[in-house]
Enzyme design. Sequence first.
Site, PDB file in Angstrom:
ATOM      1  N   ASP A 385      -5.232  -6.356 -37.079  1.00 25.19           N
ATOM      2  CA  ASP A 385      -6.544  -7.005 -37.036  1.00 25.19           C
ATOM      3  C   ASP A 385      -7.279  -7.010 -38.364  1.00 25.19           C
ATOM      4  O   ASP A 385      -8.227  -7.779 -38.542  1.00 25.19           O
ATOM      5  CB  ASP A 385      -7.402  -6.362 -35.945  1.00 25.19           C
ATOM      6  N   ALA A 386      -6.872  -6.179 -39.319  1.00 20.43           N
ATOM      7  CA  ALA A 386      -7.501  -6.256 -40.635  1.00 20.43           C
ATOM      8  C   ALA A 386      -7.247  -7.612 -41.277  1.00 20.43           C
ATOM      9  O   ALA A 386      -8.050  -8.085 -42.084  1.00 20.43           O
ATOM     10  CB  ALA A 386      -6.988  -5.137 -41.538  1.00 20.43           C
ATOM     11  N   MET A 390     -11.989  -7.299 -39.235  1.00 19.83           N
ATOM     12  CA  MET A 390     -12.803  -6.584 -38.253  1.00 19.83           C
ATOM     13  C   MET A 390     -14.277  -6.590 -38.630  1.00 19.83           C
ATOM     14  O   MET A 390     -15.130  -6.335 -37.790  1.00 19.83           O
ATOM     15  CB  MET A 390     -12.264  -5.166 -38.069  1.00 19.83           C
ATOM     16  N   GLY A 391     -14.565  -6.902 -39.889  1.00 14.55           N
ATOM     17  CA  GLY A 391     -15.940  -7.197 -40.275  1.00 14.55           C
ATOM     18  C   GLY A 391     -16.239  -8.665 -40.081  1.00 14.55           C
ATOM     19  O   GLY A 391     -17.281  -9.041 -39.547  1.00 14.55           O
ATOM     20  N   TYR A 470      -9.947  -9.667 -27.373  1.00 13.86           N
ATOM     21  CA  TYR A 470     -10.411  -8.295 -27.179  1.00 13.86           C
ATOM     22  C   TYR A 470     -11.672  -7.997 -27.984  1.00 13.86           C
ATOM     23  O   TYR A 470     -11.852  -8.479 -29.099  1.00 13.86           O
ATOM     24  CB  TYR A 470      -9.322  -7.286 -27.561  1.00 13.86           C
ATOM     25  N   ASP A 471     -12.521  -7.154 -27.384  1.00 12.37           N
ATOM     26  CA  ASP A 471     -13.731  -6.661 -28.035  1.00 12.37           C
ATOM     27  C   ASP A 471     -13.563  -5.162 -28.281  1.00 12.37           C
ATOM     28  O   ASP A 471     -13.267  -4.411 -27.342  1.00 12.37           O
ATOM     29  CB  ASP A 471     -14.955  -6.894 -27.155  1.00 12.37           C
ATOM     30  N   TYR A 472     -13.758  -4.751 -29.525  1.00 14.55           N
ATOM     31  CA  TYR A 472     -13.652  -3.346 -29.899  1.00 14.55           C
ATOM     32  C   TYR A 472     -15.045  -2.807 -30.202  1.00 14.55           C
ATOM     33  O   TYR A 472     -15.747  -3.337 -31.068  1.00 14.55           O
ATOM     34  CB  TYR A 472     -12.768  -3.174 -31.134  1.00 14.55           C
ATOM     35  N   SER A 582       2.383  19.351 -32.642  1.00 17.22           N
ATOM     36  CA  SER A 582       1.406  19.559 -33.708  1.00 17.22           C
ATOM     37  C   SER A 582       0.551  20.753 -33.335  1.00 17.22           C
ATOM     38  O   SER A 582       0.360  21.051 -32.151  1.00 17.22           O
ATOM     39  CB  SER A 582       0.528  18.323 -33.909  1.00 17.22           C
ATOM     40  N   PRO A 583       0.020  21.467 -34.322  1.00 17.34           N
ATOM     41  CA  PRO A 583      -0.835  22.616 -34.013  1.00 17.34           C
ATOM     42  C   PRO A 583      -2.103  22.158 -33.309  1.00 17.34           C
ATOM     43  O   PRO A 583      -2.661  21.109 -33.621  1.00 17.34           O
ATOM     44  CB  PRO A 583      -1.139  23.205 -35.394  1.00 17.34           C
TER      45      PRO A 583
END
EC number: 1.4.3.21
Length: 762
Positions: A385-386, A390-391, A470-472, A582-583
Amino acid sequence: MFIFIFLSLWTLLVMGREEGGVGSEEGVGKQCHPSLPPRCPSRSPSDQPWTHPDQSQLFADLSREELTAVMSFLTQKLGPDLVDAAQARPSDNCIFSVELQLPPKAAALAHLDRRSPPPAREALAIVFFGGQPQPNVTELVVGPLPQPSYMRDVTVERHGGPLPYYRHTVLLREYLDIDQMIFNRELPQAAGVLHHCCSYKQGGGNLVTMTTAPPGLQSGDRATWFGLYYNISKAGYYLHPVGLELLVDHKALDPAQWTIQKVFFQGRYYESLVQLEEQFEAGRVNVVVIPNNGTGGSWSLKSQVPPGPTPPLQFHPQGTRFSVQGSRVTSSLWTFSFGLGAFSGPRIFDIRFQGERLAYEISLQEAVAIYGGNTPAAMLTRYMDACFGMGKFATPLTRGVDCPYLATYVDWHFLLESQAPKTLHDAFCVFEQNKGLPLRRHHSDFISQYFGGVVETVLVFRSVSTLLNYDYVWDMVFHPNGAIEVKFHVTGYISSAFFFGTAQKYGNQVRENTLGTVHTHSAHYKVDLDVGGLENWVWAEDMAFVPTTVPWSPEHQIQRLQVIRKQLETEEQAAFPLGGGSPRYLYLASKQSNKWGHPRGYRIQTVSFAGRPLPQNSSTERAISWGRYQLAVTQRKETEPSSSSVFNQNDPWTPTVDFADFINNETIAGKDLVAWVTAGFLHIPHAEDIPNTVTVGNGVGFFLRPYNFFDQEPSMDSADSIYFREGQDAGSCEINPLACLPQAATCAPDLPVFSHGGYPEY
């Protein structure tokens, strides 16, 4: 003492109607009335103007005046061959975008911390040179603002060479030319079958296209599958595929040379629309008739029931406790600067808690949706999407829905695919919110009797991007204990495909002839923590059960729980594969210690259900190689500003930025570090996603939590906390500030008139 109150807005509206109505010309401005409570102290969003960025606002996005100055300067320097990007064809030269060039960190900190002169304010311009003998994409840094006098070509410096022209973003004009080709030249060749299946009439406008990405199967390709859908008025056409998909080769600089390479129709492939029509006329095509149901049905977002009682409202009885000046947000606890990358989306800088910097930058880098299906468009799609922006595709925030009604709203100025800057009204909102949950509390009736606690009140910075269907919803949430929460929610329409054959292997049927296609959502974030300074170390902690002889009873053994600690030394050690172990505690720490001798640290805690990444043997995986890792920590470098690129989408096979290259086993001990965090989830669309996916359960992200950073829990100093003990009058204002509620909240919120930022033209 400030208190949030929940009220029914309905009551206020009824009261307001007696005096001209809340938000009406008569009602606004009335301060008192014998029958009405006084207005609460407030500041209208119109009192929070976007100021001209001054030297103290290093991270403020460019103003309209700055954008105009850069465009004028570039137009003068690049010559008369420039074409308005809104009208540019692939063979033209045009300025695609202009946005803020972020300052070098060292220069920014020298100014912020040591009062050195501010770094030059600069812009980054992306220029498409389709009219040159060797078409290419060029990046230019322009400065100093507000009166530019130089431009510097940074393409080779940043990317190691010129950027191939086929990587350039598809302009709106290119999409329009593709549509013209499809509807005017190609579809009439299959008018019979399309009329039979889809009520097609040439020039009728009942069909629309939807793009996919990436455009092809190898570097140099520019061939995109376009799906056709019913053009459902005032509703989401994304749910109405007709079963026709076209592979359009649009690599040629001349649109007249574009061709249809392949046709997919309701489960079968054809070489051309002519072949499809011939086989239909010969009776060899089994056509599924797709009804066109217009605007009705369950896919419309218009409610079928009348309005009910108005939902609760949060307001500020004693005025807002934060301010927004230009791009800087300030509250009693938090300060930060905010912005919006034209392609990368929301970002914040110089984040401080109680005056101490915790992070230099927290920014969204990329969002990806990977689809599956048995139609070509569905099986191929990997949206990055970049590339779309996205702006660029941020939307106006609707008061009372996207953000609380009384939030502070801020505009954003941008210059994308245009010769002149534009303004997106209400692009950001900032608000304080009572979570309806105690941040901490304890009620004691054992040995001694008392109660102590504090309500969880957070400061929120929000923006929303709508990428096609889609809406983020992008949130950065600041908690009163020094924690920062970064998260995103997904809503909007699902993407769908024609339902046939083995479609249920790729999702669920959601309406007649429609498959909701399985997909994943992932977002990548850059987290430049500066914990107690620039030099940080990475620590991993977890637990283990260790067999232990009972000291007072040696003949017995127990499994004793203990903490396992390890300092991570290299980038490889601090890169944790998605789906692997992962820890459970991973934190960046300073060389400073707290009162108890522990290194002051900030823990990174992910809340994600991303599952397995795209396999590394996929030809497009390198473009999103950040998806291999749930978390990775690297040395911070000015040459590694972002984990993705606007150009990765159109050439994922040879990506402009390959994040995996950032991880080269350099030391991370005592260095300026960046944590890169992936959050995501699997979405198998189902009936309840019609007409819209809801945010409930579809939100992921991460927390940055203090870990021995303080000597004790910092909200102990909160003015919002309360404490009373046995024998005290808990109903007294002197003992319990909440008891002052009847006096503190005897006012009505001064509600601004409802507003909506409109529908931007891209």
